[in-house]
Scaffold this motif. Structure first.
Motif, PDB file in Angstrom:
ATOM      1  N   GLY A 106       0.796  -1.209   0.000  1.00 31.72           N
ATOM      2  CA  GLY A 106       0.000   0.000   0.000  1.00 31.72           C
ATOM      3  C   GLY A 106       0.834   1.267   0.000  1.00 31.72           C
ATOM      4  N   ALA A 107       0.252   2.332   0.527  1.00 30.79           N
ATOM      5  CA  ALA A 107       0.905   3.647   0.548  1.00 30.79           C
ATOM      6  C   ALA A 107       0.829   4.212   1.960  1.00 30.79           C
ATOM      7  CB  ALA A 107       0.223   4.596  -0.438  1.00 30.79           C
ATOM      8  N   ILE A 108       1.944   4.773   2.420  1.00 35.57           N
ATOM      9  CA  ILE A 108       1.968   5.407   3.731  1.00 35.57           C
ATOM     10  C   ILE A 108       2.366   6.871   3.577  1.00 35.57           C
ATOM     11  CG2 ILE A 108       2.450   3.259   4.935  1.00 35.57           C
ATOM     12  CD1 ILE A 108       5.356   4.160   5.260  1.00 35.57           C
ATOM     13  N   ASN A 109       1.906   7.691   4.531  1.00 28.89           N
ATOM     14  CA  ASN A 109       2.108   9.131   4.463  1.00 28.89           C
ATOM     15  C   ASN A 109       2.757   9.638   5.734  1.00 28.89           C
ATOM     16  OD1 ASN A 109       0.572  11.991   5.232  1.00 28.89           O
ATOM     17  ND2 ASN A 109       1.272  11.885   3.122  1.00 28.89           N
ATOM     18  N   VAL A 110       3.693  10.587   5.576  1.00 30.79           N
ATOM     19  CA  VAL A 110       4.322  11.269   6.708  1.00 30.79           C
ATOM     20  C   VAL A 110       3.598  12.596   6.883  1.00 30.79           C
ATOM     21  CG1 VAL A 110       6.474  12.173   7.664  1.00 30.79           C
ATOM     22  CG2 VAL A 110       6.542  10.240   6.067  1.00 30.79           C
ATOM     23  N   HIS A 111       2.849  12.727   7.994  1.00 30.42           N
ATOM     24  CA  HIS A 111       2.004  13.913   8.185  1.00 30.42           C
ATOM     25  C   HIS A 111       2.446  14.689   9.422  1.00 30.42           C
ATOM     26  CE1 HIS A 111      -1.629  16.314   7.606  1.00 30.42           C
ATOM     27  NE2 HIS A 111      -1.813  16.252   8.920  1.00 30.42           N
ATOM     28  N   GLY A 112       2.464  16.013   9.325  1.00 25.42           N
ATOM     29  CA  GLY A 112       2.987  16.868  10.385  1.00 25.42           C
ATOM     30  C   GLY A 112       1.981  17.281  11.433  1.00 25.42           C
ATOM     31  N   SER A 113       1.204  16.333  11.956  1.00 30.66           N
ATOM     32  CA  SER A 113       0.322  16.610  13.094  1.00 30.66           C
ATOM     33  C   SER A 113      -0.023  15.283  13.756  1.00 30.66           C
ATOM     34  CB  SER A 113      -0.960  17.322  12.655  1.00 30.66           C
ATOM     35  OG  SER A 113      -1.893  16.407  12.113  1.00 30.66           O
ATOM     36  N   LEU A 114      -0.731  15.368  14.879  1.00 31.57           N
ATOM     37  CA  LEU A 114      -1.224  14.178  15.557  1.00 31.57           C
ATOM     38  C   LEU A 114      -2.650  13.932  15.084  1.00 31.57           C
ATOM     39  CD1 LEU A 114       0.134  14.908  19.161  1.00 31.57           C
ATOM     40  CD2 LEU A 114       1.147  13.416  17.416  1.00 31.57           C
ATOM     41  N   LEU A 115      -2.766  13.190  14.001  1.00 34.68           N
ATOM     42  CA  LEU A 115      -4.088  12.922  13.438  1.00 34.68           C
ATOM     43  C   LEU A 115      -4.978  12.231  14.474  1.00 34.68           C
ATOM     44  CD1 LEU A 115      -3.019  11.774   9.860  1.00 34.68           C
ATOM     45  CD2 LEU A 115      -4.199  13.906  10.456  1.00 34.68           C
ATOM     46  N   PRO A 116      -6.305  12.549  14.458  1.00 41.45           N
ATOM     47  CA  PRO A 116      -7.050  13.252  13.404  1.00 41.45           C
ATOM     48  C   PRO A 116      -7.012  14.780  13.487  1.00 41.45           C
ATOM     49  CG  PRO A 116      -8.563  12.515  15.090  1.00 41.45           C
ATOM     50  CD  PRO A 116      -7.219  11.974  15.476  1.00 41.45           C
ATOM     51  N   LYS A 117      -6.218  15.357  14.385  1.00 43.45           N
ATOM     52  CA  LYS A 117      -6.111  16.815  14.417  1.00 43.45           C
ATOM     53  C   LYS A 117      -5.351  17.325  13.203  1.00 43.45           C
ATOM     54  CE  LYS A 117      -6.433  18.622  19.110  1.00 43.45           C
ATOM     55  NZ  LYS A 117      -5.712  19.381  20.155  1.00 43.45           N
ATOM     56  N   TYR A 118      -5.825  18.397  12.629  1.00 46.47           N
ATOM     57  CA  TYR A 118      -5.144  19.146  11.578  1.00 46.47           C
ATOM     58  C   TYR A 118      -4.877  18.328  10.321  1.00 46.47           C
ATOM     59  CZ  TYR A 118      -4.827  22.387  15.389  1.00 46.47           C
ATOM     60  OH  TYR A 118      -5.167  23.209  16.433  1.00 46.47           O
ATOM     61  N   ARG A 119      -5.965  17.859   9.736  1.00 45.20           N
ATOM     62  CA  ARG A 119      -5.894  17.269   8.400  1.00 45.20           C
ATOM     63  C   ARG A 119      -5.812  18.412   7.391  1.00 45.20           C
ATOM     64  NH1 ARG A 119     -11.131  13.207   8.896  1.00 45.20           N
ATOM     65  NH2 ARG A 119     -10.183  11.628  10.270  1.00 45.20           N
ATOM     66  N   GLY A 120      -4.997  18.253   6.364  1.00 42.44           N
ATOM     67  CA  GLY A 120      -4.967  19.273   5.324  1.00 42.44           C
ATOM     68  C   GLY A 120      -3.589  19.799   5.022  1.00 42.44           C
ATOM     69  N   THR A 148      -7.321  10.825   5.965  1.00 44.88           N
ATOM     70  CA  THR A 148      -8.341  10.090   6.716  1.00 44.88           C
ATOM     71  C   THR A 148      -7.974   8.631   6.976  1.00 44.88           C
ATOM     72  OG1 THR A 148      -9.479   9.636   4.620  1.00 44.88           O
ATOM     73  CG2 THR A 148     -10.240  11.533   5.894  1.00 44.88           C
ATOM     74  N   GLY A 149      -6.823   8.162   6.511  1.00 50.04           N
ATOM     75  CA  GLY A 149      -6.472   6.754   6.610  1.00 50.04           C
ATOM     76  C   GLY A 149      -6.108   6.311   8.021  1.00 50.04           C
ATOM     77  N   ASP A 150      -5.963   4.999   8.193  1.00 49.90           N
ATOM     78  CA  ASP A 150      -5.631   4.427   9.495  1.00 49.90           C
ATOM     79  C   ASP A 150      -4.246   4.868   9.954  1.00 49.90           C
ATOM     80  OD1 ASP A 150      -8.040   3.160   9.384  1.00 49.90           O
ATOM     81  OD2 ASP A 150      -7.233   1.154   9.028  1.00 49.90           O
ATOM     82  N   ILE A 151      -4.088   5.010  11.265  1.00 52.46           N
ATOM     83  CA  ILE A 151      -2.827   5.456  11.863  1.00 52.46           C
ATOM     84  C   ILE A 151      -1.928   4.255  12.132  1.00 52.46           C
ATOM     85  CG2 ILE A 151      -1.819   6.500  13.935  1.00 52.46           C
ATOM     86  CD1 ILE A 151      -4.346   8.286  14.058  1.00 52.46           C
ATOM     87  N   LEU A 152      -0.676   4.357  11.716  1.00 49.97           N
ATOM     88  CA  LEU A 152       0.312   3.307  11.945  1.00 49.97           C
ATOM     89  C   LEU A 152       1.245   3.637  13.100  1.00 49.97           C
ATOM     90  CD1 LEU A 152       1.269   2.604   8.215  1.00 49.97           C
ATOM     91  CD2 LEU A 152      -0.159   1.165   9.687  1.00 49.97           C
ATOM     92  N   LEU A 153       1.631   4.914  13.226  1.00 50.97           N
ATOM     93  CA  LEU A 153       2.614   5.298  14.233  1.00 50.97           C
ATOM     94  C   LEU A 153       2.503   6.795  14.492  1.00 50.97           C
ATOM     95  CD1 LEU A 153       4.951   3.854  15.773  1.00 50.97           C
ATOM     96  CD2 LEU A 153       6.476   4.589  13.943  1.00 50.97           C
ATOM     97  N   THR A 154       2.597   7.216  15.755  1.00 52.68           N
ATOM     98  CA  THR A 154       2.629   8.638  16.083  1.00 52.68           C
ATOM     99  C   THR A 154       3.736   8.913  17.092  1.00 52.68           C
ATOM    100  OG1 THR A 154       1.022   8.415  17.894  1.00 52.68           O
ATOM    101  CG2 THR A 154       0.154   8.974  15.727  1.00 52.68           C
ATOM    102  N   VAL A 155       4.336  10.083  16.970  1.00 50.40           N
ATOM    103  CA  VAL A 155       5.314  10.568  17.945  1.00 50.40           C
ATOM    104  C   VAL A 155       4.966  12.025  18.235  1.00 50.40           C
ATOM    105  CG1 VAL A 155       7.734  11.087  18.413  1.00 50.40           C
ATOM    106  CG2 VAL A 155       7.133   8.983  17.196  1.00 50.40           C
ATOM    107  N   PRO A 196      -7.881   2.730  13.303  1.00 53.18           N
ATOM    108  CA  PRO A 196      -8.663   3.770  12.609  1.00 53.18           C
ATOM    109  C   PRO A 196      -8.625   5.090  13.355  1.00 53.18           C
ATOM    110  CG  PRO A 196     -10.119   2.210  13.715  1.00 53.18           C
ATOM    111  CD  PRO A 196      -8.738   1.656  13.818  1.00 53.18           C
ATOM    112  N   GLN A 197      -8.741   6.171  12.618  1.00 57.44           N
ATOM    113  CA  GLN A 197      -8.825   7.488  13.231  1.00 57.44           C
ATOM    114  C   GLN A 197     -10.202   7.697  13.866  1.00 57.44           C
ATOM    115  OE1 GLN A 197      -7.443  10.979  11.104  1.00 57.44           O
ATOM    116  NE2 GLN A 197      -6.300   9.722   9.651  1.00 57.44           N
TER     117      GLN A 197
END
Length: 313
Positions: A106-120, A148-155, A196-197
């Motif tokens: 699949g595809a994974i994304n590096v996002h600069g927030s603690l999802l689900p906060k601050y999508r966009g 909106t995808g499932d969370i794999l890892l957060t720091v 899931p988020q």
């Protein structure tokens, strides 16, 4: 020893560079990089390559720059690369499901927030603008929605009380590379579980606009303090003194009641501009006059006479 994963990396701006570097430093094979086309940048409108392209070419990685990722020809190019995994970091466009389904992992994304906060598009800036005490990096399994995808890892990391969006951007970009390396290794091992988020807790971080920087001094000082930091370095906060635009940086809340209307300059000296707000005062320690560079208050105020109660409009 297991075979290296074939990875296609998709990213464009500075934020994505540490993520790509982490993959290049790791054991997996980056078979191609996809980024936005070269664009005109800066006042000179010079056509420049995206930062991710510069890094990829330095490592002799093939670079694709499609105007659209939704064409049959681009999908065929991706199929020919036969990726095991698609890694995305600030690419700049929503990807179609046909592309996300292509790699076996699949595809994974590096996002600069603690999802689900601050999508966009601007999660780092909005976290600062809204006065958040912490933010972080989320590695997410991508779907066809906007973050909106499932969370794999957060720091998570704290946000400094005087930290600007630009400073936080740099910190999170580096952290993103570190967390991505960990996530890819665990994904390969099959030890990374998706969750899931909580969609009902989602908040959004739309793209910033220049007009957001025109300050409303009737707002509380703390709100203005966070807004100025969140708009630094772009688009930056501003106001007009005697009809001339001034940009404002390095704010500090001063808990005193001015007795002057919001926007009135109570004091102008080497410390900065002390400005009345909707409640307390705000000290502006760095200023950029129109047509000049950003500078400390003492440098700006040399030769600039500002009388008490001069309004900033």
């Amino acid at each position: 020893m297991s075979a290296s994963l074939r990875i296609v990396f998709m990213g464009t701006p500075d934020f994505a560079v540490p993520a790509l570097q982490a993959l290049l430093d790791g054991p997996e094979e980056v078979v191609a990089v996809v980024c936005q086309p070269d664009r005109e940048r800066g006042r000179g409108k010079k056509v420049s390559p995206p930062p991710v392209k510069v890094l990829a070419e330095r490592h002799r990685i093939p670079v694709l720059q499609p105007e659209s990722v939704r064409t049959a020809s681009f999908l065929e190019e991706m199929q020919a690369l036969a990726p095991d995994l698609l890694v995305v970091a600030a690419y700049g466009k929503i990807l179609p499901q046909s592309l996300l389904d292509l790699p076996r992992l699949g595809a994974i994304n590096v996002h600069g927030s603690l999802l689900p906060k601050y999508r966009g598009a601007a999660p780092i800036q909005w976290a600062v603008i809204n006065g958040e005490a912490e933010t972080g990096i989320t590695i997410m399994q991508m779907d066809a929605g906007m973050d909106t995808g499932d969370i794999l890892l957060t720091v998570a990391v704290p946000i400094g009380r005087q930290e600007t969006a630009g400073e936080l951007f740099g910190r999170l970009a580096l952290l993103g590379g570190e967390v991505l390396g960990n996530a890819v290794a665990r994904l390969k091992q099959g030890t990374l579980a998706a969750r899931p988020q909580a969609h009902d807790l989602a908040s959004h971080a739309p793209m910033l606009k220049k007009e957001m920087g025109h300050l409303d001094w009737t707002l509380p000082a703390r709100r203005l303090h966070d807004l100025i930091r969140g708009l630094d370095p772009w688009p930056s906060a501003y106001g007009f003194i005697d009809g001339k635009r001034f940009r404002f940086f390095s704010p500090e809340v001063v808990p005193i009641r001015a007795g002057s209307p919001p926007g009135a300059i109570c004091r102008a000296d080497g410390q900065g501009l002390l400005v009345a707000t909707g409640d307390d005062c705000l000290l502006i320690r760095e200023i950029q006059p129109e047509g000049k560079k950003r500078m400390d208050a003492a440098s700006c105020l040399r030769g600039l006479r500002i009388l008490p109660n001069t309004p900033i409009t």
